[in-house]
Scaffold this active site. Sequence first.
Site, PDB file in Angstrom:
ATOM      1  N   SER A  33       0.855  -1.195   0.000  1.00 29.97           N
ATOM      2  CA  SER A  33       0.000   0.000   0.000  1.00 29.97           C
ATOM      3  C   SER A  33       0.887   1.239   0.000  1.00 29.97           C
ATOM      4  O   SER A  33       2.031   1.190   0.490  1.00 29.97           O
ATOM      5  CB  SER A  33      -0.869   0.005   1.265  1.00 29.97           C
ATOM      6  OG  SER A  33      -1.467   1.275   1.448  1.00 29.97           O
TER       7      SER A  33
ATOM      8  N   TYR B 286      -1.410  -1.137  10.279  1.00 34.40           N
ATOM      9  CA  TYR B 286      -1.550  -1.444   8.844  1.00 34.40           C
ATOM     10  C   TYR B 286      -0.300  -0.987   8.074  1.00 34.40           C
ATOM     11  O   TYR B 286       0.254  -1.738   7.268  1.00 34.40           O
ATOM     12  CB  TYR B 286      -2.811  -0.732   8.336  1.00 34.40           C
ATOM     13  CG  TYR B 286      -3.173  -0.997   6.893  1.00 34.40           C
ATOM     14  CD1 TYR B 286      -3.783  -2.190   6.506  1.00 34.40           C
ATOM     15  CD2 TYR B 286      -2.919  -0.046   5.910  1.00 34.40           C
ATOM     16  CE1 TYR B 286      -4.132  -2.420   5.184  1.00 34.40           C
ATOM     17  CE2 TYR B 286      -3.265  -0.262   4.592  1.00 34.40           C
ATOM     18  CZ  TYR B 286      -3.871  -1.452   4.226  1.00 34.40           C
ATOM     19  OH  TYR B 286      -4.218  -1.671   2.907  1.00 34.40           O
TER      20      TYR B 286
ATOM     21  N   ALA C 196       2.722  -0.505   9.197  1.00 34.96           N
ATOM     22  CA  ALA C 196       3.880  -1.339   9.550  1.00 34.96           C
ATOM     23  C   ALA C 196       3.809  -2.676   8.808  1.00 34.96           C
ATOM     24  O   ALA C 196       4.818  -3.165   8.294  1.00 34.96           O
ATOM     25  CB  ALA C 196       3.926  -1.561  11.056  1.00 34.96           C
ATOM     26  N   SER C 197       2.598  -3.248   8.720  1.00 32.08           N
ATOM     27  CA  SER C 197       2.468  -4.533   8.021  1.00 32.08           C
ATOM     28  C   SER C 197       2.789  -4.368   6.536  1.00 32.08           C
ATOM     29  O   SER C 197       3.456  -5.209   5.931  1.00 32.08           O
ATOM     30  CB  SER C 197       1.051  -5.111   8.197  1.00 32.08           C
ATOM     31  OG  SER C 197       0.095  -4.378   7.458  1.00 32.08           O
ATOM     32  N   LYS C 198       2.344  -3.267   5.951  1.00 32.44           N
ATOM     33  CA  LYS C 198       2.547  -3.059   4.512  1.00 32.44           C
ATOM     34  C   LYS C 198       4.002  -2.691   4.204  1.00 32.44           C
ATOM     35  O   LYS C 198       4.524  -3.024   3.140  1.00 32.44           O
ATOM     36  CB  LYS C 198       1.592  -1.971   3.996  1.00 32.44           C
ATOM     37  CG  LYS C 198       0.117  -2.376   4.080  1.00 32.44           C
ATOM     38  CD  LYS C 198      -0.190  -3.553   3.196  1.00 32.44           C
ATOM     39  CE  LYS C 198      -1.627  -4.017   3.253  1.00 32.44           C
ATOM     40  NZ  LYS C 198      -1.868  -5.209   2.436  1.00 32.44           N
TER      41      LYS C 198
ATOM     42  N   ILE D 191      -8.358   2.825  -3.370  1.00 36.10           N
ATOM     43  CA  ILE D 191      -9.062   2.003  -4.361  1.00 36.10           C
ATOM     44  C   ILE D 191     -10.481   1.732  -3.833  1.00 36.10           C
ATOM     45  O   ILE D 191     -10.664   1.395  -2.658  1.00 36.10           O
ATOM     46  CB  ILE D 191      -8.316   0.668  -4.601  1.00 36.10           C
ATOM     47  CG1 ILE D 191      -6.823   0.912  -4.926  1.00 36.10           C
ATOM     48  CG2 ILE D 191      -8.994  -0.132  -5.716  1.00 36.10           C
ATOM     49  CD1 ILE D 191      -6.530   1.740  -6.156  1.00 36.10           C
TER      50      ILE D 191
HETATM   51  P1  NAD Z   1     -11.399  -6.346   0.646  1.00 36.90           P
HETATM   52  O1  NAD Z   1     -11.663  -6.211   2.101  1.00 36.90           O
HETATM   53  O2  NAD Z   1     -12.415  -5.895  -0.337  1.00 36.90           O
HETATM   54  O3  NAD Z   1     -11.005  -7.856   0.305  1.00 36.90           O
HETATM   55  C1  NAD Z   1     -10.050  -8.555   1.059  1.00 36.90           C
HETATM   56  C2  NAD Z   1     -10.350 -10.036   0.992  1.00 36.90           C
HETATM   57  O4  NAD Z   1      -9.375 -10.733   1.796  1.00 36.90           O
HETATM   58  C3  NAD Z   1     -11.723 -10.381   1.569  1.00 36.90           C
HETATM   59  O5  NAD Z   1     -12.440 -11.189   0.671  1.00 36.90           O
HETATM   60  C4  NAD Z   1     -11.404 -11.118   2.871  1.00 36.90           C
HETATM   61  O6  NAD Z   1     -12.358 -12.091   3.244  1.00 36.90           O
HETATM   62  C5  NAD Z   1     -10.060 -11.746   2.518  1.00 36.90           C
HETATM   63  N1  NAD Z   1      -9.277 -12.133   3.706  1.00 36.90           N
HETATM   64  C6  NAD Z   1      -9.140 -11.458   4.873  1.00 36.90           C
HETATM   65  N2  NAD Z   1      -8.388 -12.149   5.738  1.00 36.90           N
HETATM   66  C7  NAD Z   1      -8.014 -13.297   5.096  1.00 36.90           C
HETATM   67  C8  NAD Z   1      -7.224 -14.418   5.459  1.00 36.90           C
HETATM   68  N3  NAD Z   1      -6.650 -14.500   6.672  1.00 36.90           N
HETATM   69  N4  NAD Z   1      -7.069 -15.421   4.578  1.00 36.90           N
HETATM   70  C9  NAD Z   1      -7.656 -15.361   3.341  1.00 36.90           C
HETATM   71  N5  NAD Z   1      -8.405 -14.321   2.945  1.00 36.90           N
HETATM   72  C10 NAD Z   1      -8.588 -13.297   3.806  1.00 36.90           C
HETATM   73  O7  NAD Z   1     -10.003  -5.576   0.403  1.00 36.90           O
HETATM   74  P2  NAD Z   1      -9.387  -4.926  -0.927  1.00 36.90           P
HETATM   75  O8  NAD Z   1      -9.657  -3.467  -0.884  1.00 36.90           O
HETATM   76  O9  NAD Z   1      -9.760  -5.710  -2.126  1.00 36.90           O
HETATM   77  O10 NAD Z   1      -7.828  -5.112  -0.604  1.00 36.90           O
HETATM   78  C11 NAD Z   1      -7.061  -6.167  -1.124  1.00 36.90           C
HETATM   79  C12 NAD Z   1      -5.600  -5.920  -0.727  1.00 36.90           C
HETATM   80  O11 NAD Z   1      -5.180  -4.658  -1.219  1.00 36.90           O
HETATM   81  C13 NAD Z   1      -5.388  -5.877   0.792  1.00 36.90           C
HETATM   82  O12 NAD Z   1      -4.153  -6.470   1.127  1.00 36.90           O
HETATM   83  C14 NAD Z   1      -5.349  -4.392   1.088  1.00 36.90           C
HETATM   84  O13 NAD Z   1      -4.607  -4.101   2.262  1.00 36.90           O
HETATM   85  C15 NAD Z   1      -4.663  -3.866  -0.165  1.00 36.90           C
HETATM   86  N6  NAD Z   1      -4.920  -2.447  -0.419  1.00 36.90           N
HETATM   87  C16 NAD Z   1      -6.200  -1.986  -0.606  1.00 36.90           C
HETATM   88  C17 NAD Z   1      -6.396  -0.621  -0.817  1.00 36.90           C
HETATM   89  C18 NAD Z   1      -7.758  -0.038  -1.043  1.00 36.90           C
HETATM   90  O14 NAD Z   1      -7.846   1.200  -1.131  1.00 36.90           O
HETATM   91  N7  NAD Z   1      -8.813  -0.799  -1.157  1.00 36.90           N
HETATM   92  C19 NAD Z   1      -5.296   0.242  -0.829  1.00 36.90           C
HETATM   93  C20 NAD Z   1      -4.031  -0.272  -0.645  1.00 36.90           C
HETATM   94  C21 NAD Z   1      -3.843  -1.622  -0.440  1.00 36.90           C
END
Ligand code: NAD
Length: 248
Positions: free
Chosen positions: A143, A156, A158-160, A189
């Site tokens: 991220s 979050y 720190a994890s990223k 997003i």
């Molecule tokens: P989302 O919440 O729409 O989808 C995440 C999916 O991961 C969900 O279906 C959830 O059930 C699944 N999940 C959660 N814990 C899990 C586990 N332990 N094992 C397997 N599946 C698991 O999120 P998103 O917006 O599609 O984000 C996807 C990735 O992109 C994430 O890593 C998020 O941190 C990263 N991200 C998202 C954004 C954003 O603006 N949406 C920005 C930067 C990074």
Amino acid sequence: MKLLEGKTAVITGASRGIGRAMAIFFAQNGANLACTDLAYDEHAQSLEKELVALGVKGKVYASDASDFASCEKLVDQVVSDFGTIDILVNNAGITRDQLLMRMTEDQWDLVIKVNLKSVFTMTKAVQKVMLKHKSGSIINMSSVVGVGGNAGQANYSASKAGMIGFTKSIAKELGSRNIRSNAIAPGFIITDMTGQLPEDVVQGWYEKIPLRRGGTAEEVAKVALFLASDLSSYVSGQVISVCGAMQT
Ligand code: NAD
């Protein structure tokens, strides 16, 4: 010839959001898809149907990406079902936002476990397959806040940021075996994850983004396709932002 014809991709957390968009776009580009999510629920079932309708092999497994033993078992099952794994996308992620003053130990531990430990458990399990074939592309969904930090998201961020260190280390460790490792750093997003935010907060983000809008999951999927395919055959150890110039 499609860009991912004959390749098998594993995508974690693929039932919704960015993971789902990547799964569908990879399938449209010829890949077979082994997807995971926490439960085999209606989202997982509809994804599986959509993948199969695109004419590829598609399966969704209920598996916790942050659990070591489950990941080992999952990868064995995927190899038995699909024969191999060419692409791994570590996408599963969660937020538990809170100012440090109010952040609980559980909120810290859970976010680090799901977002960062999962990258270790899945990559460790998949590397055996990629090492055997001397080829592979690993994509970690980091991220922009892993690069620049964000108030209220110390856990979050720190994890990223940890994912980025992992990505670069694996690129150096496995590069000699023709295994590439890259991270994507999305900005804002539009998915369920950001859908929880109040409208005024969303508008506040849009004002800070030079392109003046949130990105779509499909726009992230396009960059993931580049990293998954041979179009990026000499790209490894990199972090590519998909953020509308929010962070430069
Ligand atoms: P989302 O919440 O729409 O989808 C995440 C999916 O991961 C969900 O279906 C959830 O059930 C699944 N999940 C959660 N814990 C899990 C586990 N332990 N094992 C397997 N599946 C698991 O999120 P998103 O917006 O599609 O984000 C996807 C990735 O992109 C994430 O890593 C998020 O941190 C990263 N991200 C998202 C954004 C954003 O603006 N949406 C920005 C930067 C990074």
